[in-house]
Design a protein around this motif. Sequence first.
Motif, PDB file in Angstrom:
ATOM      1  N   VAL A  19       0.767  -1.120  -0.106  1.00 37.51           N
ATOM      2  CA  VAL A  19       0.244   0.034   0.036  1.00 37.51           C
ATOM      3  C   VAL A  19       0.707   1.298  -0.313  1.00 37.51           C
ATOM      4  CG1 VAL A  19      -1.607   1.338   1.334  1.00 37.51           C
ATOM      5  CG2 VAL A  19      -1.738  -1.065   1.311  1.00 37.51           C
ATOM      6  N   THR A  20       0.366   2.067  -0.931  1.00 41.63           N
ATOM      7  CA  THR A  20       1.651   3.438  -1.002  1.00 41.63           C
ATOM      8  C   THR A  20       1.007   4.430   0.073  1.00 41.63           C
ATOM      9  OG1 THR A  20      -0.081   4.539  -2.483  1.00 41.63           O
ATOM     10  CG2 THR A  20       1.646   3.401  -3.382  1.00 41.63           C
ATOM     11  N   ASP A  21       1.703   5.682   0.264  1.00 38.34           N
ATOM     12  CA  ASP A  21       1.568   6.682   1.152  1.00 38.34           C
ATOM     13  C   ASP A  21      -0.068   6.924   0.926  1.00 38.34           C
ATOM     14  OD1 ASP A  21       3.817   6.357   2.281  1.00 38.34           O
ATOM     15  OD2 ASP A  21       5.026   7.777   1.306  1.00 38.34           O
ATOM     16  N   ARG A  22      -0.322   6.980  -0.154  1.00 42.95           N
ATOM     17  CA  ARG A  22      -1.676   7.532  -0.735  1.00 42.95           C
ATOM     18  C   ARG A  22      -2.817   6.495  -0.533  1.00 42.95           C
ATOM     19  NH1 ARG A  22      -0.509  11.343  -5.849  1.00 42.95           N
ATOM     20  NH2 ARG A  22       0.880  12.893  -4.637  1.00 42.95           N
ATOM     21  N   ASP A  23      -2.546   5.385   0.165  1.00 42.31           N
ATOM     22  CA  ASP A  23      -3.296   4.257   0.264  1.00 42.31           C
ATOM     23  C   ASP A  23      -3.727   3.628  -0.753  1.00 42.31           C
ATOM     24  OD1 ASP A  23      -3.049   4.068   3.047  1.00 42.31           O
ATOM     25  OD2 ASP A  23      -4.746   5.723   3.387  1.00 42.31           O
ATOM     26  N   LYS A  24      -2.929   3.447  -1.925  1.00 41.02           N
ATOM     27  CA  LYS A  24      -3.277   2.810  -3.184  1.00 41.02           C
ATOM     28  C   LYS A  24      -2.521   1.486  -3.434  1.00 41.02           C
ATOM     29  CE  LYS A  24      -5.910   6.226  -4.793  1.00 41.02           C
ATOM     30  NZ  LYS A  24      -6.922   6.310  -5.093  1.00 41.02           N
ATOM     31  N   ASP A  25      -3.145   0.298  -3.744  1.00 37.08           N
ATOM     32  CA  ASP A  25      -2.485  -0.575  -3.947  1.00 37.08           C
ATOM     33  C   ASP A  25      -1.294  -0.706  -4.617  1.00 37.08           C
ATOM     34  OD1 ASP A  25      -4.046  -2.021  -1.539  1.00 37.08           O
ATOM     35  OD2 ASP A  25      -5.685  -2.643  -3.273  1.00 37.08           O
ATOM     36  N   VAL A  48       1.624  -4.050   4.406  1.00 37.47           N
ATOM     37  CA  VAL A  48       3.045  -3.905   3.947  1.00 37.47           C
ATOM     38  C   VAL A  48       2.867  -2.584   3.136  1.00 37.47           C
ATOM     39  CG1 VAL A  48       4.761  -4.831   1.892  1.00 37.47           C
ATOM     40  CG2 VAL A  48       3.512  -6.320   3.487  1.00 37.47           C
ATOM     41  N   ARG A  49       3.758  -1.751   3.498  1.00 39.46           N
ATOM     42  CA  ARG A  49       3.869  -0.566   2.932  1.00 39.46           C
ATOM     43  C   ARG A  49       4.968  -0.332   1.857  1.00 39.46           C
ATOM     44  NH1 ARG A  49      -0.764   2.333   4.566  1.00 39.46           N
ATOM     45  NH2 ARG A  49       0.180   4.356   3.786  1.00 39.46           N
ATOM     46  N   ALA A  50       4.745   0.632   0.840  1.00 40.80           N
ATOM     47  CA  ALA A  50       5.671   0.684  -0.202  1.00 40.80           C
ATOM     48  C   ALA A  50       6.156   2.220  -0.269  1.00 40.80           C
ATOM     49  CB  ALA A  50       5.070   0.575  -1.754  1.00 40.80           C
ATOM     50  N   ARG A  51       7.069   2.697  -0.324  1.00 40.51           N
ATOM     51  CA  ARG A  51       7.680   4.118  -0.382  1.00 40.51           C
ATOM     52  C   ARG A  51       8.674   4.173  -1.490  1.00 40.51           C
ATOM     53  NH1 ARG A  51      11.778   6.299   1.938  1.00 40.51           N
ATOM     54  NH2 ARG A  51      12.446   4.532   3.049  1.00 40.51           N
ATOM     55  N   ALA A  75       1.000  -4.904 -18.132  1.00 42.29           N
ATOM     56  CA  ALA A  75       1.067  -3.741 -17.273  1.00 42.29           C
ATOM     57  C   ALA A  75      -0.204  -2.975 -17.422  1.00 42.29           C
ATOM     58  CB  ALA A  75       2.263  -3.204 -16.951  1.00 42.29           C
ATOM     59  N   PRO A  76      -0.088  -2.525 -18.992  1.00 36.58           N
ATOM     60  CA  PRO A  76      -1.067  -1.863 -19.504  1.00 36.58           C
ATOM     61  C   PRO A  76      -2.723  -2.068 -19.230  1.00 36.58           C
ATOM     62  CG  PRO A  76       0.660  -1.964 -21.090  1.00 36.58           C
ATOM     63  CD  PRO A  76       0.584  -3.010 -19.950  1.00 36.58           C
ATOM     64  N   LYS A  77      -2.752  -3.317 -19.176  1.00 38.62           N
ATOM     65  CA  LYS A  77      -4.197  -3.904 -19.128  1.00 38.62           C
ATOM     66  C   LYS A  77      -4.708  -3.784 -17.591  1.00 38.62           C
ATOM     67  CE  LYS A  77      -6.100  -8.601 -19.046  1.00 38.62           C
ATOM     68  NZ  LYS A  77      -5.828 -10.079 -19.133  1.00 38.62           N
ATOM     69  N   TRP A  78      -3.831  -3.600 -16.699  1.00 38.25           N
ATOM     70  CA  TRP A  78      -4.040  -3.441 -15.335  1.00 38.25           C
ATOM     71  C   TRP A  78      -4.001  -1.933 -14.704  1.00 38.25           C
ATOM     72  CZ3 TRP A  78      -6.477  -7.266 -13.415  1.00 38.25           C
ATOM     73  CH2 TRP A  78      -6.303  -8.624 -13.876  1.00 38.25           C
ATOM     74  N   ARG A  79      -3.523  -0.959 -15.513  1.00 38.04           N
ATOM     75  CA  ARG A  79      -3.504   0.100 -15.064  1.00 38.04           C
ATOM     76  C   ARG A  79      -4.648   1.047 -15.162  1.00 38.04           C
ATOM     77  NH1 ARG A  79       1.749   2.285 -14.185  1.00 38.04           N
ATOM     78  NH2 ARG A  79       3.486   1.219 -15.599  1.00 38.04           N
ATOM     79  N   ARG A  80      -4.842   1.703 -13.899  1.00 35.37           N
ATOM     80  CA  ARG A  80      -5.990   2.558 -13.971  1.00 35.37           C
ATOM     81  C   ARG A  80      -5.593   3.757 -14.056  1.00 35.37           C
ATOM     82  NH1 ARG A  80      -7.286   0.419  -8.010  1.00 35.37           N
ATOM     83  NH2 ARG A  80      -8.149  -1.614  -8.411  1.00 35.37           N
ATOM     84  N   ARG A  81      -6.771   4.212 -14.849  1.00 32.45           N
ATOM     85  CA  ARG A  81      -6.570   5.823 -15.571  1.00 32.45           C
ATOM     86  C   ARG A  81      -7.313   6.653 -14.783  1.00 32.45           C
ATOM     87  NH1 ARG A  81      -3.531   5.685 -19.957  1.00 32.45           N
ATOM     88  NH2 ARG A  81      -3.514   3.505 -20.957  1.00 32.45           N
TER      89      ARG A  81
END
Length: 81
Positions: A19-25, A48-51, A75-81
């Motif tokens: 999970v990022t600092d912005r609470d995104k997976d 688990v946090r990612a920085r 990756a392009p299939k899974w990216r959110r826009r």
Amino acid sequence: MTYPTEQCRTCQAPIIWAVTDRDKDMPVDAQPSDKGNVALSVDDKGRVRARVVPAHLAFGRKDLRLSHFVGCPDAPKWRRR
């Protein structure tokens, strides 16, 4: 430190969900990389946090990983826009 791993649903590579600092997976490659810029840690809730580590601080570190989006062929299939 050992983190729980899963397999990417498309390329089957081992990944760690963080999970990022912005609470995104964020899927992160399970193996550290010489080109890595993502530091992992576990917070007080057991997540688990990612920085992202700036390049000038990442040089020479052996514990950094890459976002799985860097190397996953799908990756392009899974990216959110």
